[in-house]
Design an enzyme around this catalytic site. Structure first.
Site, PDB file in Angstrom:
ATOM      1  N   LYS A 102     -11.842  -3.621  21.013  1.00 12.99           N
ATOM      2  CA  LYS A 102     -12.784  -4.736  21.119  1.00 12.99           C
ATOM      3  C   LYS A 102     -14.155  -4.390  20.527  1.00 12.99           C
ATOM      4  O   LYS A 102     -14.888  -5.269  20.098  1.00 12.99           O
ATOM      5  CB  LYS A 102     -12.909  -5.190  22.565  1.00 12.99           C
ATOM      6  CG  LYS A 102     -11.604  -5.784  23.061  1.00 12.99           C
ATOM      7  CD  LYS A 102     -11.743  -6.565  24.347  1.00 12.99           C
ATOM      8  CE  LYS A 102     -10.450  -7.272  24.706  1.00 12.99           C
ATOM      9  NZ  LYS A 102      -9.343  -6.362  25.055  1.00 12.99           N
TER      10      LYS A 102
HETATM   11  C1  LIG Z   1      -7.979  -6.750  24.982  1.00  6.25           C
HETATM   12  C2  LIG Z   1      -6.920  -5.731  24.835  1.00  6.25           C
HETATM   13  C3  LIG Z   1      -5.613  -6.066  24.408  1.00  6.25           C
HETATM   14  C4  LIG Z   1      -5.172  -7.498  24.172  1.00  6.25           C
HETATM   15  O1  LIG Z   1      -5.757  -8.057  23.004  1.00  6.25           O
HETATM   16  P1  LIG Z   1      -5.809  -9.645  22.807  1.00  6.25           P
HETATM   17  O2  LIG Z   1      -6.706  -9.863  21.656  1.00  6.25           O
HETATM   18  O3  LIG Z   1      -6.340 -10.202  24.082  1.00  6.25           O
HETATM   19  O4  LIG Z   1      -4.398 -10.096  22.539  1.00  6.25           O
HETATM   20  C5  LIG Z   1      -4.709  -5.038  24.229  1.00  6.25           C
HETATM   21  N1  LIG Z   1      -5.032  -3.756  24.457  1.00  6.25           N
HETATM   22  C6  LIG Z   1      -6.267  -3.387  24.854  1.00  6.25           C
HETATM   23  C7  LIG Z   1      -6.568  -1.955  25.104  1.00  6.25           C
HETATM   24  C8  LIG Z   1      -7.267  -4.358  25.049  1.00  6.25           C
HETATM   25  O5  LIG Z   1      -8.484  -3.989  25.461  1.00  6.25           O
END
Ligand SMILES: *Cc1c(COP(=O)(O)O)cnc(C)c1O
Length: 474
Positions: free
Chosen positions: A118
């Site tokens: 993220k």
């Molecule tokens: C947010 C997250 C996901 C999921 O991603 P999306 O964009 O919500 O599908 C998967 N793995 C980790 C470690 C995350 O922080």
């Protein structure tokens, strides 16, 4: 230079006004309840993509993102923001690829400040948000709830930004020590990590109540940095280009396996394909919270109870970004999209003919992976390759293996599995699988000694709203 056509954005519900990037950024959710998507995808031809091969990660980001951004932020400011952001990442390649087997690769997306993918987008969003507010001589109060991971990414993205005060609520005693400290040890006057005496649902309900108090919301100019903001998806497109180019794209197709929850990350891959990147297949990998994989395999979208798993960032039943794909499945008919979503909100169910999915979204395949298989994949990967992976990454990697051995994707085509979090963020699962605890990376090795800045508040509207009012500069 060619005349740049200014890209406009439209809402998936078809009613809210078309906006340019700057307003989409500030607005987040469209006023008709929809999500903004580009009105048209800017197209890159093969030569243009090929010429990007030599670029650094930051320069690739600038080139691919620019047509989406328009001219609200100055070109120099944008370039500086992007370069400064990725310069601070913990690996010189920003998003390094690691080969695990013949034609099977891991794309490491955990080299940002909070060690999860993220950061790649949130850091850019924070900078763009701040710049747009400063230009408009405005300030905002960002309020959010977190069950662990998103909160720290948002705090790191907003710390020391001049136009932003950020308040993140987390459930006291219910996040891991590392997750808590990633939020509470940030020494910045505009950052406020609040330990709420309640559960994650209480935190979310509190944030909703604050936003629903319209007078309060306007007075303190509340906003959110959640994953429905288009500016959260845009920077994620880059690492799909980056990985594909490194493995021979655009002259060679690649596939990706994407651990998925809110459908944001994998939608960015879909966007990369829409821009012209040759992608063979996108594997939507879910844990036992498998609403997405059930949908792609049966056409039925049906809510079930959320079950806690070893990959908590994917413990989701309603994937908010799915609406962006649904809009395309409905051939961009906003009122049809609206009808389907409203019906889903009321009944927890809708369905779409599988033939139609095959026709309009044939790039996707989907699989769900339970906890036991996740642990086995962590163990096997460690044994076979020496790599330690986190449970989210393991879900993706397991799905990549399964889809290959099913014969659904050709073993001739490289498959790139996304490593979405650093294993040190999930030490217990890694320990269960491998018998040892992963080491904290250098950026975090003083995390456990740092001073914490936090306040504990009761689960009570007045206490929280007063605290925010007293501490925001809006
Ligand atoms: C947010 C997250 C996901 C999921 O991603 P999306 O964009 O919500 O599908 C998967 N793995 C980790 C470690 C995350 O922080």
């Amino acid at each position: 230079m060619a005349l740049e056509i200014l890209l406009k954005y439209i809402s998936t519900r078809g009613i809210a006004p078309e906006l340019d990037f700057d307003d989409v950024l500030i607005t987040g959710l469209a006023r008709d309840g929809g999500l903004y998507v580009p009105k048209e995808w800017p197209k890159l031809n093969k030569n243009e993509i090929e010429s990007m091969r030599e670029l650094s990660y930051a320069d690739l980001s600038i080139q691919v993102m620019k047509p989406f951004i328009g001219n609200s932020i100055s070109s120099d400011d944008f370039d500086t923001l992007v370069r400064d952001t990725y310069d601070k990442f913990g690996h010189p390649a920003v998003a390094p690829l690691k080969q695990l087997e013949n034609n099977l690769w891991l794309l490491e997306l955990f080299h940002g400040p909070t060690l999860a993918f993220k950061d790649y987008a949130m850091q850019i969003l924070g900078g763009l948000f701040d710049e747009a507010l400063q230009r408009r001589k405005k300030r905002t109060t960002i309020v959010g709830a977190t069950s662990g991971d998103t909160g720290s990414a948002a705090i790191e993205a907003c710390r020391n930004r001049g136009a932003i005060d950020i308040f993140i609520l987390f459930p006291k005693g219910r996040v891991s020590n590392i997750q808590q400290r990633q939020m509470t040890t940030v020494d910045a006057l505009n950052v406020h990590a609040i330990a709420l005496e309640g559960t994650f649902d209480d935190c979310q309900d509190m944030v909703k109540s604050l936003f629903n108090d319209l007078e309060y919301r306007d007075k303190y100019n509340l906003s959110a940095v959640n994953s429905i903001n288009w500016a959260r998806l845009l920077p994620q497109i880059i690492y799909y280009f980056w990985a594909a180019l490194a493995l021979g794209g655009p002259n060679r197709k690649v596939s990706f396996s994407v651990p998925s929850g809110n459908f944001g990350n994998v939608f960015s891959a879909y966007a990369a394909k829409a821009l012209g990147l040759p992608i063979e297949n996108l594997v939507v990998a879910t844990n036992t919270n498998d609403i997405l994989s059930r949908f792609f395999n049966s056409g039925k979208m049906e809510i079930k109870q959320v079950r806690p798993s070893l990959s908590p960032s994917m413990d989701i039943q309603v994937s908010s970004n799915f609406e962006r794909l649904l809009f395309d499945l409905c051939e961009r008919d906003g009122s049809l999209t609206n009808e389907i979503i409203e019906n889903f909100r009321t009944n927890g169910y809708f369905d779409i003919e599988t033939e139609l999915i095959a026709e309009r979204a044939d790039i996707f395949s989907a699989l769900s992976v339970d906890d036991e298989t996740t642990l086995a994949r962590i163990k096997k990967t460690h044994k076979d390759t020496g790599e330690i992976i986190d449970p989210h990454s393991a879900v993706g990697l397991e799905a990549a293996h399964q889809i290959r051995s099913s014969g659904f994707v050709s073993p001739e085509i490289p498959i790139i599995s996304l490593a979405c979090a650093h294993p040190a963020k999930f030490p217990d699962a890694v320990h269960r699988a491998t018998g040892s605890y992963p080491a904290l990376p250098v950026q975090l090795d003083d995390l456990l000694e740092k001073k914490e800045y936090t306040v504990v508040l009761p689960n009570d509207f007045d206490s929280v709203s007063n605290y925010i009012a007293d501490n925001t500069n809006v």
